[in-house]
Write a protein that holds these residues in place. Structure first.
Motif, mmCIF file in Angstrom:
data_model
loop_
_atom_site.group_PDB
_atom_site.id
_atom_site.type_symbol
_atom_site.label_atom_id
_atom_site.label_comp_id
_atom_site.label_asym_id
_atom_site.label_seq_id
_atom_site.Cartn_x
_atom_site.Cartn_y
_atom_site.Cartn_z
ATOM 1 N N GLN A 18 0.820 -1.218 0.000
ATOM 2 C CA GLN A 18 0.000 0.000 0.000
ATOM 3 C C GLN A 18 0.853 1.268 0.000
ATOM 4 N N SER A 19 2.123 1.172 0.423
ATOM 5 C CA SER A 19 2.954 2.382 0.392
ATOM 6 C C SER A 19 3.437 2.709 -1.020
ATOM 7 N N VAL A 20 3.387 1.724 -1.915
ATOM 8 C CA VAL A 20 3.809 1.957 -3.307
ATOM 9 C C VAL A 20 2.688 2.580 -4.132
ATOM 10 N N VAL A 21 1.430 2.157 -3.872
ATOM 11 C CA VAL A 21 0.328 2.643 -4.717
ATOM 12 C C VAL A 21 0.145 4.147 -4.541
ATOM 13 N N GLU A 22 -0.216 4.803 -5.634
ATOM 14 C CA GLU A 22 -0.466 6.242 -5.600
ATOM 15 C C GLU A 22 -1.865 6.502 -5.055
ATOM 16 N N ARG A 23 -1.962 7.419 -4.085
ATOM 17 C CA ARG A 23 -3.276 7.740 -3.506
ATOM 18 C C ARG A 23 -4.196 8.381 -4.551
ATOM 19 N N ARG A 24 -3.612 9.266 -5.345
ATOM 20 C CA ARG A 24 -4.421 9.960 -6.362
ATOM 21 C C ARG A 24 -3.978 9.480 -7.740
ATOM 22 N N ASN A 25 -4.809 8.711 -8.395
ATOM 23 C CA ASN A 25 -4.463 8.320 -9.764
ATOM 24 C C ASN A 25 -5.734 8.180 -10.592
ATOM 25 N N LYS A 204 11.478 8.080 -4.507
ATOM 26 C CA LYS A 204 10.451 7.189 -3.946
ATOM 27 C C LYS A 204 10.989 5.773 -3.779
ATOM 28 N N THR A 205 11.768 5.321 -4.749
ATOM 29 C CA THR A 205 12.361 3.982 -4.671
ATOM 30 C C THR A 205 13.308 3.879 -3.482
ATOM 31 N N VAL A 206 14.095 4.931 -3.254
ATOM 32 C CA VAL A 206 15.023 4.953 -2.115
ATOM 33 C C VAL A 206 14.237 4.790 -0.809
ATOM 34 N N GLY A 207 13.085 5.463 -0.730
ATOM 35 C CA GLY A 207 12.244 5.360 0.465
ATOM 36 C C GLY A 207 11.686 3.958 0.649
ATOM 37 N N GLU A 208 11.232 3.335 -0.441
ATOM 38 C CA GLU A 208 10.677 1.983 -0.362
ATOM 39 C C GLU A 208 11.764 0.954 -0.058
ATOM 40 N N LEU A 209 12.941 1.182 -0.628
ATOM 41 C CA LEU A 209 14.063 0.249 -0.425
ATOM 42 C C LEU A 209 14.439 0.163 1.050
ATOM 43 N N ARG A 210 14.308 1.286 1.752
ATOM 44 C CA ARG A 210 14.702 1.334 3.169
ATOM 45 C C ARG A 210 14.002 0.250 3.976
ATOM 46 N N LYS A 211 12.771 -0.108 3.576
ATOM 47 C CA LYS A 211 11.989 -1.103 4.327
ATOM 48 C C LYS A 211 12.541 -2.519 4.154
ATOM 49 N N LEU A 212 13.337 -2.727 3.094
ATOM 50 C CA LEU A 212 13.930 -4.049 2.870
ATOM 51 C C LEU A 212 15.213 -4.244 3.675
ATOM 52 N N LEU A 213 15.722 -3.140 4.239
ATOM 53 C CA LEU A 213 17.082 -3.161 4.789
ATOM 54 C C LEU A 213 17.146 -3.154 6.308
ATOM 55 N N GLU A 214 16.018 -3.459 6.967
ATOM 56 C CA GLU A 214 15.996 -3.398 8.432
ATOM 57 C C GLU A 214 16.800 -4.527 9.074
ATOM 58 N N ASP A 215 16.795 -5.691 8.454
ATOM 59 C CA ASP A 215 17.440 -6.871 9.039
ATOM 60 C C ASP A 215 18.931 -6.873 8.711
ATOM 61 N N ILE A 236 10.781 -10.397 -0.544
ATOM 62 C CA ILE A 236 10.320 -9.161 -1.192
ATOM 63 C C ILE A 236 11.188 -8.832 -2.409
ATOM 64 N N THR A 237 10.548 -8.454 -3.494
ATOM 65 C CA THR A 237 11.275 -7.994 -4.683
ATOM 66 C C THR A 237 10.777 -6.597 -5.033
ATOM 67 N N LEU A 238 11.708 -5.647 -5.079
ATOM 68 C CA LEU A 238 11.386 -4.259 -5.429
ATOM 69 C C LEU A 238 12.053 -3.948 -6.766
ATOM 70 N N THR A 239 11.231 -3.668 -7.767
ATOM 71 C CA THR A 239 11.745 -3.343 -9.106
ATOM 72 C C THR A 239 11.363 -1.907 -9.431
ATOM 73 N N SER A 240 12.300 -1.152 -9.981
ATOM 74 C CA SER A 240 12.014 0.254 -10.272
ATOM 75 C C SER A 240 12.661 0.680 -11.578
ATOM 76 N N LYS A 241 11.938 1.546 -12.293
ATOM 77 C CA LYS A 241 12.589 2.232 -13.411
ATOM 78 C C LYS A 241 13.605 3.200 -12.821
ATOM 79 N N VAL A 242 14.653 3.501 -13.567
ATOM 80 C CA VAL A 242 15.618 4.496 -13.100
ATOM 81 C C VAL A 242 15.357 5.811 -13.819
#
Length: 372
Positions: A18-25, A204-215, A236-242
């Motif tokens: 839910q943190s990836v989906v855009e609230r307004r689209n 935005k990707t940097v922000g989402e990536l942070r959640k994968l790095l807690e452990d 978890i797999t996070l894929t992003s356009k650059v």
């Protein structure tokens, strides 16, 4: 489809989605999470067309299948369910409804066809390597504060991850800058990473990536191509356009001739900056540093709101120097210092200032001065 999942595992998986989906689209399906159940694994996939996250968790799959449902609504429901509850998700494949049951709680949510959900195409990656989570966390955590928020300079709206020359050979490097300050962080070169193309990882990707790095024990599989970057853990797999742009030659703004050296306790310095900035006008937030013989005086003079002065004992034995900085920039840079001492290297009141942690050159920061 009918599945049962423990509430904690479900909350974590849906939270990431839910943190990836855009609230307004304008495309309704993009507000949904795609739930796919097969074997004894349930995957939750969400995308905003630039980023896609897939989170897998174990569940009891009574009937395999797939559907899509509002990510935010599902997350809110699961969040409010009692700890330890078993959550049953079920749809009959025809009514366009997903039922969510836990104990005496029962919800019925609207669904959209799974066929309409856009799945990011898998691409060939030029380079694949593995990095321990703490290493990747340090690279991005220490650089992301300097990411630009100016949309016009879109190529600065991310962290530039690339291979470069360090003091002792090749390194994996992350750089971010907004033209006023710059962060350059190095890590040892991972095996098989030498051929990695340089990519700008979006904010935005940097922000989402942070959640994968807690452990701290987690190893992150990193895959990079000219157009995409992928970070993966077993679940978890996070894929992003650059960002499609060219990052500027940052090496030109990192000063090499700065000889005036100030050594100061980073925590004490940050507190002193914060204290004197209290009276400064919000617009400029300018703090003046006056350096002379092992003494640092921080001062603010805001005609409309008052003045402040604070003094610190420091290590400085060069000629007197007065230089001004944006208080916010000083605070952000000082907060990156893990070691006790911050070392500032000055040239003159009009030139960029270099900052590092003690004698460690793997993390270097540059901040532009202000007129005060």
């Amino acid at each position: 489809m009918k599945i049962s999942i423990e509430r904690g595992a479900l909350l974590k998986a849906v939270g990431q989605a839910q943190s990836v989906v855009e609230r307004r689209n304008t495309i309704p399906i993009l507000a949904n999470v795609l739930i796919e159940a097969e074997g004894n694994t349930v995957s939750f996939r969400a995308t905003d067309l630039d980023i896609e996250v897939v989170d897998k968790c174990a569940g009891i799959v009574e009937r395999a299948g797939a559907t899509t449902v509002s990510a935010v609504t599902l997350h809110e429901i699961v969040r409010k369910l009692p700890d330890g509850a078993m959550v049953v998700l079920a749809d009959d494949g025809t009514a366009g409804r997903l039922t969510v049951e836990a104990g005496r709680s029962n919800f019925s949510l609207a669904t959209l066809p799974k066929e309409d959900f856009p799945v990011m195409t898998t691409s060939e990656y030029d380079c694949n390597f593995a990095v321990p989570a703490p290493v990747l966390r340090r690279l991005f955590d220490k650089s992301k504060f300097a990411i630009s928020t100016e949309e016009t300079r879109y190529y600065l709206n991310g962290v530039y991850m690339h291979i470069s020359d360090g003091d002792d050979g090749k390194v994996l490097r992350c750089v971010a800058t907004d033209g006023h300050r710059l962060a350059r962080i190095d890590a040892p070169l991972p095996e098989n990473a030498l051929e990695m193309p340089g990519v700008i990882v979006p904010r935005k990707t940097v922000g989402e990536l942070r959640k994968l790095l807690e452990d701290d024990d987690m190893i992150i599989a990193v895959s990079v191509s000219e157009a995409k970057v992928r970070f993966a853990t077993p679940d978890i797999t996070l894929t992003s356009k650059v960002i499609d742009g060219t990052f500027p030659d940052y090496t030109r703004v990192i000063p090499v001739g700065n000889t005036r050296k100030l050594e100061v306790d980073a925590a004490e310095f940050a507190k002193a900056v914060d204290r004197v900035a209290t009276v400064s006008s919000e617009r400029s937030r300018a703090v003046k540093l006056t350096l002379e013989d092992d003494k640092l005086t921080l001062s603010v003079n805001a005609p409309d709101s008052g003045a402040a002065e604070d003094e610190l004992a420091v290590a400085y034995n060069d000629e007197r120097l007065e230089i001004g900085f944006n208080a916010k920039y000083l605070l952000e840079i000082a907060s990156q210092v893990d070691r006790e001492n911050a070392v500032f290297m000055f040239n003159s009141s009009g030139d960029p200032t270099l900052m590092r942690e003690g004698n460690d050159t793997s993390a270097v920061y540059v901040v532009m001065p202000m007129r005060v």
